[in-house]
Design an enzyme around this catalytic site. Structure first.
Site, short mmCIF file in Angstrom:
data_model
loop_
_atom_site.label_atom_id
_atom_site.label_comp_id
_atom_site.label_asym_id
_atom_site.label_seq_id
_atom_site.Cartn_x
_atom_site.Cartn_y
_atom_site.Cartn_z
N HIS A 32 24.27 -15.75 54.19
CA HIS A 32 23.79 -15.42 52.85
C HIS A 32 23.96 -16.61 51.89
CE1 HIS A 32 24.18 -12.96 48.97
NE2 HIS A 32 22.99 -12.68 49.42
N ARG A 33 22.85 -17.16 51.46
CA ARG A 33 22.84 -18.38 50.62
C ARG A 33 23.61 -19.50 51.33
NH1 ARG A 33 24.31 -15.20 44.88
NH2 ARG A 33 23.27 -13.28 45.48
N GLU B 51 19.89 -17.91 55.02
CA GLU B 51 19.19 -17.11 54.03
C GLU B 51 18.85 -17.97 52.82
OE1 GLU B 51 18.75 -13.81 50.84
OE2 GLU B 51 20.45 -15.18 50.88
N ASP C 111 16.87 -17.91 49.05
CA ASP C 111 16.16 -17.25 47.95
C ASP C 111 15.26 -18.29 47.30
OD1 ASP C 111 17.66 -14.72 47.96
OD2 ASP C 111 19.34 -15.88 47.18
N HIS D 209 19.20 -18.54 43.70
CA HIS D 209 19.20 -17.08 43.61
C HIS D 209 18.69 -16.59 42.26
CE1 HIS D 209 20.83 -13.11 42.65
NE2 HIS D 209 20.51 -12.84 43.89
N GLU E 22 13.52 -15.32 51.20
CA GLU E 22 13.20 -14.24 50.26
C GLU E 22 12.25 -14.70 49.16
OE1 GLU E 22 16.56 -12.19 48.51
OE2 GLU E 22 15.26 -11.06 47.16
N LYS F 93 11.51 -14.12 45.76
CA LYS F 93 12.23 -13.48 44.64
C LYS F 93 11.34 -13.51 43.41
CE LYS F 93 17.14 -13.09 44.90
NZ LYS F 93 16.99 -11.64 45.08
N GLN G 49 11.71 -11.88 53.74
CA GLN G 49 12.26 -10.66 53.14
C GLN G 49 11.87 -10.60 51.68
OE1 GLN G 49 16.42 -11.14 52.10
NE2 GLN G 49 16.31 -13.35 52.37
N ASP H 59 28.43 -13.68 53.38
CA ASP H 59 28.82 -14.97 52.79
C ASP H 59 29.79 -15.70 53.71
OD1 ASP H 59 27.44 -14.21 50.42
OD2 ASP H 59 29.23 -13.21 49.63
O1 G3P Z 1 18.34 -10.82 50.41
C1 G3P Z 1 19.35 -9.91 50.71
C2 G3P Z 1 20.29 -9.96 49.60
O2 G3P Z 1 20.56 -11.32 49.39
C3 G3P Z 1 19.64 -9.35 48.41
O3 G3P Z 1 20.39 -9.55 47.31
O4 G3P Z 1 20.57 -10.52 45.12
O5 G3P Z 1 21.80 -11.54 47.02
O6 G3P Z 1 19.35 -11.81 46.87
P1 G3P Z 1 20.53 -10.93 46.57
CA CA Z 2 18.64 -12.82 48.91
#
Ligand code: G3P
Ligand code: CA
Length: 268
Positions: A18-19, A45, A47, A60, A127, A129, A163, A256
């Protein structure tokens, strides 16, 4: 560890960094992605936001304030202006335990720079966004992926997943390229429930769903799996929750702390 990644086994559990490895390094920076891969993440991941000059960058928030030393909207900066900002020092101040001098003055990476850096040594879980604020984001994303051979003829299926919380954005992508696995993100406000008609709709364009993990239970996970959809909850950093949900049959998760999820997936 920088060897090329083989085809993704769509039936095995996936660890989504995640990130990057954002629990240990400044999110959405090259060192954060490097660390995620080193710790065993299957996917990076990313964004996406869009700059004033139409470049896709990894961030993000739609504001630069939290993760850089600047202020204001990403869309008010050109890529060159955005890349003058320091995207790492904030992390050192807030996470003293993991602070590193190399994190000072890191740049916000563009999607193209990320792909130039990792190429086929990573898989990407991207993603869209705020797609309504960035008309054309899907087209630009598909162009970059295609130009770099990550989608299209000869590309390994599953090298890239896309996503979004926006069904409209995912349907747009599915219409241009039905081969990319898509994940519908969902934010449940209360305990997650799902109907057959909802599942049928998701299956028109998506390969799986990504719900917030606290709202789902065993029953929900079984229903999604029986329907043949993947389920990748976000964002799980606690080992107990990881093990519990893996036991219920989730097919991957956002974390994370990639090392912790790798470990949990081995122990269940
Ligand atoms: O993309 C999955 C999760 O990351 C969604 O929440 O706000 O962290 O992008 P966010
Ligand atoms: Ca995300």
């Amino acid at each position: 560890w920088m060897e090329n990644r083989a085809e993704v086994d769509m039936n095995s559990f996936i660890v989504i960094g995640h990130r990057g490895a954002s629990g240990y390094a400044p999110e959405h920076t090259i060192p954060s992605y490097e660390l995620a891969l080193k710790l065993g993440a299957d996917y990076l991941e990313i964004d996406l936001q869009m700059t004033k000059d139409g470049k896709l960058v990894a961030m993000h928030d739609d504001l630069v304030d939290r993760t850089t030393d600047g202020e204001g909207k990403v869309s008010s900066y050109t890529l060159a202006e955005l890349q003058k900002l320091d995207a790492g020092s904030w992390f050192n101040k807030e996470h003293k335990k993991f602070a590193e001098s190399v994190y000072e003055n890191l740049k916000v990476p563009s999607l193209e720079e990320i792909i130039d850096t990792f190429g086929e040594t990573a898989n990407y879980y991207i993603e869209t966004k705020n797609p309504d604020k960035y008309p054309g984001v899907e087209k630009e994303l598909l162009k970059i992926l295609n130009d770099n051979g990550l989608i299209g003829s000869g590309a390994i299926k599953g090298r890239v997943m896309i996503q979004s919380f926006s069904e409209k954005s995912l349907r747009k992508i599915h219409a241009s390229n039905p081969d990319i696995p898509l994940i519908q993100l969902i934010k449940y406000q209360g305990r997650a429930k799902v109907s057959n008609s909802q599942i049928k709709k998701w299956k028109e364009y998506a390969s799986g769903i990504g719900p917030n993990y606290r709202m789902i239970d065993k029953n929900y996970i079984h229903t999604i799996r029986k329907a043949g959809l993947w389920i990748h909850p976000y964002t799980i950093d606690n080992q107990e929750d990881m093990k519990k949900l893996i036991g219920y049959g989730i097919t991957g998760a956002f974390t994370d702390l990639a090392d912790r999820l790798v470990q949990a997936s081995k122990e269940v």
